[in-house]
Scaffold this active site. Structure first.
Site, PDB file in Angstrom:
ATOM      1  N   HIS A 119      36.916  42.049  32.549  1.00  0.00           N
ATOM      2  CA  HIS A 119      38.000  42.456  33.455  1.00  0.00           C
ATOM      3  C   HIS A 119      37.686  42.094  34.916  1.00  0.00           C
ATOM      4  O   HIS A 119      38.441  41.327  35.528  1.00  0.00           O
ATOM      5  CB  HIS A 119      38.313  43.936  33.264  1.00  0.00           C
ATOM      6  CG  HIS A 119      39.175  44.524  34.327  1.00  0.00           C
ATOM      7  ND1 HIS A 119      40.473  44.090  34.544  1.00  0.00           N
ATOM      8  CD2 HIS A 119      38.934  45.487  35.250  1.00  0.00           C
ATOM      9  CE1 HIS A 119      40.981  44.779  35.556  1.00  0.00           C
ATOM     10  NE2 HIS A 119      40.064  45.623  36.004  1.00  0.00           N
TER      11      HIS A 119
ATOM     12  N   HIS B 151      34.956  45.982  41.868  1.00  0.00           N
ATOM     13  CA  HIS B 151      36.000  46.953  42.199  1.00  0.00           C
ATOM     14  C   HIS B 151      36.001  48.207  41.336  1.00  0.00           C
ATOM     15  O   HIS B 151      36.555  49.230  41.737  1.00  0.00           O
ATOM     16  CB  HIS B 151      37.391  46.302  42.206  1.00  0.00           C
ATOM     17  CG  HIS B 151      37.995  46.123  40.849  1.00  0.00           C
ATOM     18  ND1 HIS B 151      37.801  45.002  40.085  1.00  0.00           N
ATOM     19  CD2 HIS B 151      38.789  46.948  40.109  1.00  0.00           C
ATOM     20  CE1 HIS B 151      38.448  45.134  38.937  1.00  0.00           C
ATOM     21  NE2 HIS B 151      39.058  46.300  38.930  1.00  0.00           N
TER      22      HIS B 151
ATOM     23  N   GLU C  17      34.132  53.701  40.662  1.00  0.00           N
ATOM     24  CA  GLU C  17      35.013  54.570  39.886  1.00  0.00           C
ATOM     25  C   GLU C  17      34.475  54.798  38.459  1.00  0.00           C
ATOM     26  O   GLU C  17      34.528  55.907  37.957  1.00  0.00           O
ATOM     27  CB  GLU C  17      36.412  53.925  39.832  1.00  0.00           C
ATOM     28  CG  GLU C  17      37.465  54.716  39.085  1.00  0.00           C
ATOM     29  CD  GLU C  17      37.955  55.931  39.865  1.00  0.00           C
ATOM     30  OE1 GLU C  17      37.462  56.156  40.992  1.00  0.00           O
ATOM     31  OE2 GLU C  17      38.809  56.656  39.332  1.00  0.00           O
ATOM     32  N   ASP C  18      33.948  53.760  37.857  1.00  0.00           N
ATOM     33  CA  ASP C  18      33.656  53.839  36.415  1.00  0.00           C
ATOM     34  C   ASP C  18      32.180  53.828  36.033  1.00  0.00           C
ATOM     35  O   ASP C  18      31.860  53.866  34.845  1.00  0.00           O
ATOM     36  CB  ASP C  18      34.349  52.670  35.685  1.00  0.00           C
ATOM     37  CG  ASP C  18      35.854  52.828  35.713  1.00  0.00           C
ATOM     38  OD1 ASP C  18      36.319  53.953  35.944  1.00  0.00           O
ATOM     39  OD2 ASP C  18      36.564  51.817  35.517  1.00  0.00           O
TER      40      ASP C  18
ATOM     41  N   ASP D 272      43.849  43.110  40.260  1.00  0.00           N
ATOM     42  CA  ASP D 272      43.441  44.090  39.254  1.00  0.00           C
ATOM     43  C   ASP D 272      44.641  44.464  38.386  1.00  0.00           C
ATOM     44  O   ASP D 272      44.601  44.451  37.163  1.00  0.00           O
ATOM     45  CB  ASP D 272      42.891  45.320  40.000  1.00  0.00           C
ATOM     46  CG  ASP D 272      42.531  46.469  39.072  1.00  0.00           C
ATOM     47  OD1 ASP D 272      41.941  46.196  38.004  1.00  0.00           O
ATOM     48  OD2 ASP D 272      42.826  47.630  39.432  1.00  0.00           O
TER      49      ASP D 272
ATOM     50  N   ASP E 294      74.288  30.084  34.770  1.00  0.00           N
ATOM     51  CA  ASP E 294      73.226  29.485  35.570  1.00  0.00           C
ATOM     52  C   ASP E 294      71.869  30.098  35.297  1.00  0.00           C
ATOM     53  O   ASP E 294      71.292  30.792  36.102  1.00  0.00           O
ATOM     54  CB  ASP E 294      73.561  29.531  37.068  1.00  0.00           C
ATOM     55  CG  ASP E 294      73.940  30.923  37.523  1.00  0.00           C
ATOM     56  OD1 ASP E 294      74.157  31.786  36.656  1.00  0.00           O
ATOM     57  OD2 ASP E 294      74.001  31.139  38.738  1.00  0.00           O
TER      58      ASP E 294
HETATM   59 MN    MN Z   1      40.174  47.405  37.412  1.00  0.00          MN
END
Ligand code: MN
Length: 727
Positions: free
Chosen positions: A49, A73, A77-78, A140, A260
């Protein structure tokens, strides 16, 4: 994975050949180490990712900081990594960007029903200090959307909705047409699978015919342009599913009625040739009236420029033509991520235009930079400098002026919340109620039933709403106080004067009230409490036989009320003197005068005292009388100097000097130099032979001027002291 990373390096090298990619590799190794063992819903290793996010950033030709941020990034957070660690390893800039993305990511998934998409978008943008943060966030989101199929239907729906409501419009706003288009189509596919399928099939079923048609049209246009010597590149394309869907909705037609689905794009070398090409097109096919749009003369707020027209072939086919220069094309596709060479400054009155003025700065700044690759670095943005975007713990966005306080926030939610507010938590921490809120703050208001707003709040709230609500409550409670005072006052006076109030009927009360112009008896009590009338006046009307009526003009010369102790003796109160100069906070129609015992002037700290029947006496807080007055706390009332600047105040001063010649001259020349009017000046020699005393009355505008004057007099040699007399 290693392979995927090497490909990233290769594509970065292509557009940044001189960059040292060691730092990029370091970020890759670092992220790989901490994401080790983590797996995405697709079953892939997690690291795929961030590497793909960096790939997307590379396709936007972003700089190394952005790319490092892309790789890192999700680590804060993770994983166990702290933002401090990122700072140590990769420096301030990268750490700040990673923090920025983390902050935005925390907002994802906030209850959607609560939030207003428009303010939420603004808040996101306002929170971003570095434009690269939003680029990484968009990349992201783009990768998450591409791999959305692996999530549960609920999460898929939530993320897709967020994408179409928040992130696609942000990309649009930043002029990134390509990113916006892809985000919209990906989201549309998940949100309206049936419509998506239907449109896709319609496009597919006509694909062969459409493509044939496009090729034919294209050849004709190419030939015509060549004949007119207009250099051009022509793109034929079938419209994106989401834009077709919107067209269907907008025009309330079915897919069979859309002719169109195709569009032709002419990309030429100059603005002049754009218009020339438009002429060629209109010469060949009939334009549909009202469909010609000149976004070159009037660009869209996101700086998009193009000529648009729709034409009809002799067979009745409609199609759209867009005409633009190469440069306009790049801006339309990549927006802010493009390497601009936007030429002219243009001016638009729209507020939105001004808000995007930073884009133009960007462009100007870009021109001075040698290496176009450096274009994104250190770019700080402040999209909405006059507003602060804050939100409730549930995610509802509250837009406030900059520097608004938690109290403003509380009143923005509901006046009851404001009135009973006793404290606030910002981002989980308790803060003083007067502190300023900042973009992105999560604000939680603590309330306590029965609590009332404080007058002090008026000094620091920023919104009119909060101010009005606070005033309203304060006025109401002042009124209750005044009614109570009025009742007691009337009671006491009636006993003193021997009037039996018990015999006065309600009808009498009503009659007298209406004589004073009040519809309710309470209003009369309040007026008494505020000191507009004396109790004696009122009693004279209530019981005409028992109390002598006062002369209407005469000022009530009541003896000081025993109970209120040191109520000031204002033998010679000059009525109206204080009116206009002083006002009672939160109340408009009160009679106010300056107490003679201390004669406060503008700038002195003052306090008001509700007298019996003579309005509000204003004392200096230093006044000795005030101390004894204040035991009757309920009569104390807050007052402040009104704004009018014209008035002057008489002040009496005594100057203690050495008795030496020329002193009076010195003093008067100082007074003259300070532009002070002298009312009275008198010199006395003290018994103590070599000392003298000069007594004077002067006019000053305020305390500041007085202080300046006193300081100037003290500088005169021979002046020992200057004393202000309060009587
Ligand atoms: Mn992410």
């Amino acid at each position: 994975m290693e392979q995927l990373y090497r490909e990233l390096e290769a594509s970065v090298r292509e557009y940044r050949p001189k960059d040292d990619l060691t730092a990029l590799e370091k970020a890759y190794r670092f992220a790989s180490k901490y994401h080790e063992g983590q797996v995405r819903n697709s079953g892939e290793t997690y690291m795929a990712h961030p590497v793909m996010v960096a790939h997307i950033l590379a396709s936007m030709r972003m700089d190394l900081v952005a790319m490092q941020t892309g790789l890192l990034h999700d680590v804060v957070e993770d994983t166990s990594v702290t933002s401090e660690q990122v700072r140590k390893e990769f420096g301030d800039e990268v750490a700040r960007c990673v923090d920025g993305v983390t902050k935005l990511t925390k907002l994802d998934g906030i209850s959607a029903e609560d939030r207003h998409a428009e303010s939420f978008r603004k808040m996101l943008l306002a929170m971003v200090e570095d434009i690269r943060v939003i680029m990484v966030k968009l990349a992201d989101r783009m990768h998450n959307m591409r791999t959305l199929g692996y999530l549960s239907p609920e999460r898929r729906e939530r993320i897709a909705r967020e994408t179409i409501e928040i992130y696609a419009p942000i990309a649009h706003r930043l002029g990134m047409g390509k990113v916006r288009g892809e985000l919209e189509d990906l989201a549309f596919q998940h949100l309206e699978p049936d419509s998506y399928q239907e449109i896709l099939e319609a496009i597919e079923s006509h694909r062969a015919a459409n493509e044939e048609f496009l090729i034919e049209i294209r050849q004709q246009v190419e030939a015509d342009l060549r004949r007119e010597h207009i250099p051009a590149r022509i793109e034929g394309r079938v419209k994106r599913p989401y834009s077709v869907f919107q067209k269907l909705k907008r025009q309330k037609i079915s897919i069979d009625q859309v002719y169109d689905l195709m569009a032709l794009r002419i990309i030429t070398d100059s603005v002049k040739n754009c218009y020339a090409a438009l002429g060629v097109i209109h010469n060949k096919w009939r334009p549909i009236p009202g469909r010609i749009k000149d976004f070159i003369a009037i660009p869209r707020p996101n700086l998009y420029q193009s000529l648009h027209t729709s034409v009809v072939t002799p067979h009745g086919h409609t199609f759209e033509v867009q005409i633009r220069t190469e440069e306009m094309h790049r801006i339309a596709e990549e927006g802010i991520a493009a390497h601009w060479k936007y030429k002219e400054g243009r001016r638009g009155p729209a507020a939105d235009d001004q808000r995007i003025a930073w884009l133009r700065h960007l462009v100007e700044w870009q021109r001075e930079v040698q290496d176009p690759g450096e274009f994104m670095s250190n770019l700080k943005v402040d999209l909405y400098p006059e507003e602060a975007y804050t939100f409730t713990p549930r995610g509802k966005v509250i837009v406030l002026p900059r520097d608004a306080t938690p109290i403003d926030f509380a009143y923005a939610i509901h006046s009851d919340v404001g009135n009973t507010c006793v404290g606030a938590k910002v981002n989980g921490r308790i803060v003083p109620l007067r502190s300023s809120l900042r973009n992105g703050d999560i604000v939680e208001i603590m309330t306590q039933p029965g609590h009332e707003p404080s007058k002090d709040w008026l000094a620091y709230v920023k919104t009119t709403r909060a101010r009005n609500k606070i005033r309203h409550v304060i006025n109401a409670s002042e009124r209750i106080k005044a009614i109570d005072i009025g009742q007691k006052y009337l009671d006491k006076e009636s006993r003193r004067l021997g009037v039996q109030l018990g015999r006065v009927t309600k009808a009498d009360f009503e009659r007298v009230s209406s004589e004073y112009g009040y519809s309710k008896i309470e209003d009369l009590y309040a007026a008494l409490g505020y000191g507009k009338y004396s109790a004696r006046q009122v009693l004279a009307k209530l019981a005409p036989g028992q109390v002598g009526e006062e002369q209407p003009e005469a000022r009530p010369a009541l003896p000081p009320d025993g109970a209120s102790g040191g109520a000031p003796q204002q033998g010679a109160v000059q009525r109206g003197e204080g009116e206009g100069v002083i006002k009672v906070r939160g109340i408009d129609d009160l009679m106010v005068y300056r107490a003679k015992c201390c004669n406060p002037i503008r700038g002195d700290a003052i306090v008001g005292y509700v007298t019996r029947g003579k309005g509000v006496a204003v004392h200096s807080k230093m006044c000795p009388n005030v101390q004894s007055l204040m035991y009757d706390v309920e009569r104390k009332i807050e007052v402040e100097w009104a704004r009018s600047a014209e008035d002057t105040f008489q002040v009496r001063l005594i100057v203690h000097t050495d008795d030496r010649p020329g002193m009076l001259n010195h003093l008067t020349s100082v007074l003259y130099a300070e532009n002070t009017n002298i009312r009275n000046l008198e010199a006395k020699t003290e018994l103590d032979h070599d000392r003298a005393m000069v007594e004077m009355t002067v006019d000053v505008r305020d305390k500041k001027q007085l202080e300046k004057l006193v300081a100037a007099m003290r500088r005169i040699s021979g002046v020992r002291d200057v004393e202000r007399l309060f009587k």
